[in-house]
Design a protein around this motif. Sequence first.
Motif, short mmCIF file in Angstrom:
data_model
loop_
_atom_site.label_atom_id
_atom_site.label_comp_id
_atom_site.label_asym_id
_atom_site.label_seq_id
_atom_site.Cartn_x
_atom_site.Cartn_y
_atom_site.Cartn_z
N SER A 281 60.75 42.62 67.18
CA SER A 281 60.03 43.90 67.29
C SER A 281 59.73 44.17 68.76
O SER A 281 59.64 43.23 69.56
CB SER A 281 58.71 43.82 66.51
OG SER A 281 57.90 44.94 66.82
N SER A 283 56.98 45.90 69.55
CA SER A 283 55.55 46.20 69.61
C SER A 283 54.75 44.91 69.76
O SER A 283 54.89 43.98 68.95
CB SER A 283 55.13 46.92 68.33
OG SER A 283 53.80 46.61 68.00
N VAL A 286 52.78 44.06 66.59
CA VAL A 286 53.60 43.48 65.51
C VAL A 286 54.02 42.05 65.88
O VAL A 286 53.97 41.14 65.03
CB VAL A 286 54.82 44.38 65.19
CG1 VAL A 286 55.74 43.71 64.19
CG2 VAL A 286 54.35 45.74 64.66
N GLU A 326 53.37 47.75 60.40
CA GLU A 326 54.13 48.43 61.46
C GLU A 326 53.90 49.94 61.36
O GLU A 326 54.24 50.56 60.35
CB GLU A 326 55.63 48.12 61.33
CG GLU A 326 56.48 48.76 62.44
CD GLU A 326 57.98 48.67 62.14
OE1 GLU A 326 58.67 47.88 62.81
OE2 GLU A 326 58.45 49.38 61.21
N SER A 327 53.32 50.52 62.41
CA SER A 327 53.07 51.97 62.42
C SER A 327 54.26 52.67 63.06
O SER A 327 55.13 52.02 63.67
CB SER A 327 51.81 52.27 63.22
OG SER A 327 52.04 51.92 64.57
N ASP A 330 54.36 51.67 66.60
CA ASP A 330 54.96 50.34 66.79
C ASP A 330 56.49 50.46 66.76
O ASP A 330 57.20 49.85 67.55
CB ASP A 330 54.53 49.37 65.68
CG ASP A 330 53.06 49.03 65.74
OD1 ASP A 330 52.53 48.85 66.85
OD2 ASP A 330 52.43 48.93 64.65
N PHE A 331 56.95 51.23 65.79
CA PHE A 331 58.40 51.39 65.65
C PHE A 331 58.99 52.06 66.89
O PHE A 331 60.07 51.68 67.36
CB PHE A 331 58.73 52.17 64.37
CG PHE A 331 60.18 52.47 64.24
CD1 PHE A 331 61.10 51.45 64.05
CD2 PHE A 331 60.66 53.77 64.35
CE1 PHE A 331 62.47 51.71 63.97
CE2 PHE A 331 62.01 54.04 64.26
CZ PHE A 331 62.92 53.01 64.07
N THR A 334 59.71 49.65 69.42
CA THR A 334 60.97 48.92 69.18
C THR A 334 62.14 49.75 69.69
O THR A 334 63.03 49.23 70.39
CB THR A 334 61.13 48.59 67.67
OG1 THR A 334 60.08 47.71 67.29
CG2 THR A 334 62.47 47.95 67.37
N TYR A 351 62.33 44.48 56.45
CA TYR A 351 61.43 43.37 56.14
C TYR A 351 61.49 43.08 54.63
O TYR A 351 61.38 43.97 53.80
CB TYR A 351 59.99 43.69 56.57
CG TYR A 351 59.02 42.70 55.96
CD1 TYR A 351 59.03 41.37 56.37
CD2 TYR A 351 58.16 43.08 54.94
CE1 TYR A 351 58.19 40.44 55.78
CE2 TYR A 351 57.31 42.16 54.34
CZ TYR A 351 57.34 40.84 54.76
OH TYR A 351 56.52 39.92 54.16
N LYS A 371 60.52 52.36 55.48
CA LYS A 371 61.36 51.28 56.03
C LYS A 371 62.80 51.77 56.22
O LYS A 371 63.40 51.56 57.27
CB LYS A 371 61.42 50.12 55.03
CG LYS A 371 60.33 49.11 55.14
CD LYS A 371 60.73 47.89 54.31
CE LYS A 371 59.54 47.20 53.74
NZ LYS A 371 59.84 46.16 52.77
#
Length: 454
Positions: A281, A283, A286, A326-327, A330-331, A334, A351, A371
Amino acid sequence: MNKQVKTYHIVTFGCQMNERDSETLAGMLEDAGYIGAEDKTSADVVVFNTCSIRDNADKRFFGVLGQWKKRKLSRPDMTVVVCGCMMQQAHIVDAIHRKYSWVDLILGTHNIHRFPELLSDAQSRSGHLSEIWDDAGAVVEELPACRKYPFKAYVNIMYGCNNFCTYCIVPYTRGRERSRRPEDILLEIREIAAQGAKEVTLLGQNVNSYGKSPQGSEGYRTDDVPGGPDFAGLIRMIDEIPGVERIRFMTSHPKDISDDLIRAYAECKHLCPHIHLPVQSGSDAVLTKMNRKYDRTRYLSIVASLRESCPDIAVTTDLIVGFPGESEEDFQDTLDLVETVRFDSAFTFLYSPRKGTPAYSSAEQVPNDVKHDRFDRLIEVIHRIQGEKSRLYQGTTVQVLAEGPSRTDAGRFTGRTESSKVVDFSGTPDVVGRIVPVRITDAGTFSLTGELVR
Ligand code: 5AD
Ligand code: SF4
């Protein structure tokens, strides 16, 4: 075929560790007089070596196993064996006892050396036999192996994992870290190199912590052996072995990468300019929840140092999307990390909650549609960059270890560059097993196309 000779067929799921274990299982079967079955459906022994890294691996195994029920019931003399990571989980073994009682033998990852004895016990009794060890013992050396390729070989340098990333089942299925002794590894590599292996891939869940297991653990520890090599030291020793032209390794954990390993890329003649360095990740929040023990700044600085030491190094990675909590922000971190590093390629995973791991019971599970949406957006960026990096090869000449004929086209062959890119090229059958120069004429996202330079 002479029906007196007993035959076997092995179905392998999962990673290189499992592929290597299957080579050991095959070696044991060949020592017991079996030969590989030409027609898998008529094999006398069928082995399923399983993987439990994600839920789809479990599902695939049960799907394939189910297809063998009819064959087994029509040929009760066939021996069906299931082994590998899934069998280290009590709920899976229970399911096999209940729903697949026609399986003859169940064994786990820690007692693979007991396979010949267990197989013969299972064959001499009715009803099925199950032997699973909860813990690994000391490393068992000198097991036979029937290797898939003569010119490239997997070599285990350590087993197990002590990292407990919160999503991962491996520490539970493969047990605590145990490193093999350097002298055993070097002996194995000298032997296979003398037999023609040009490329060795060193295997471990976390090769960077080779020889660094905590005190009291089974296996080799640098602290107990004055002057004993760590991972970079081991690579330097392998670099000197006559015949070894390419050294690779899988997998490294960023938290344990040493400056000496980074230097080894500049100094070792045979260390391939490629590193698979799973980031998971981009983030920091995360990464902390994943228990990865590094942050994005540290990861980026490792990549910068690697590129300084070895400007042509190909960097590949693993990424998980939809880890609990994971928000969108956060994504985005990545995506940003992927744009910054510009990976040569990446394995991307949704995940998958694994029973028994800390993240399984998190209340913050990300909905499936979110996801999938993130997954699609991520691979779009990865593939764009992968294509751009691939096109840089256009018109260059690369050294390719030819692995075999192309699956789709007679007269064409497939192999890998030092940087681990797949190349499809025109040539003649004598290229197989050799490192040959290939001129790249076309570069797609997933592979390069070229012609042999005479
Ligand atoms: N869900 C999704 N991906 C996972 N991996 C490991 N465990 C899981 C899981 N539960 C991925 C990681 C690892 C690779 C081998 O598999 O990215 O690096
Ligand atoms: Fe799993 Fe983490 Fe160990 Fe890799 S380092 S095997 S991801 S627990």
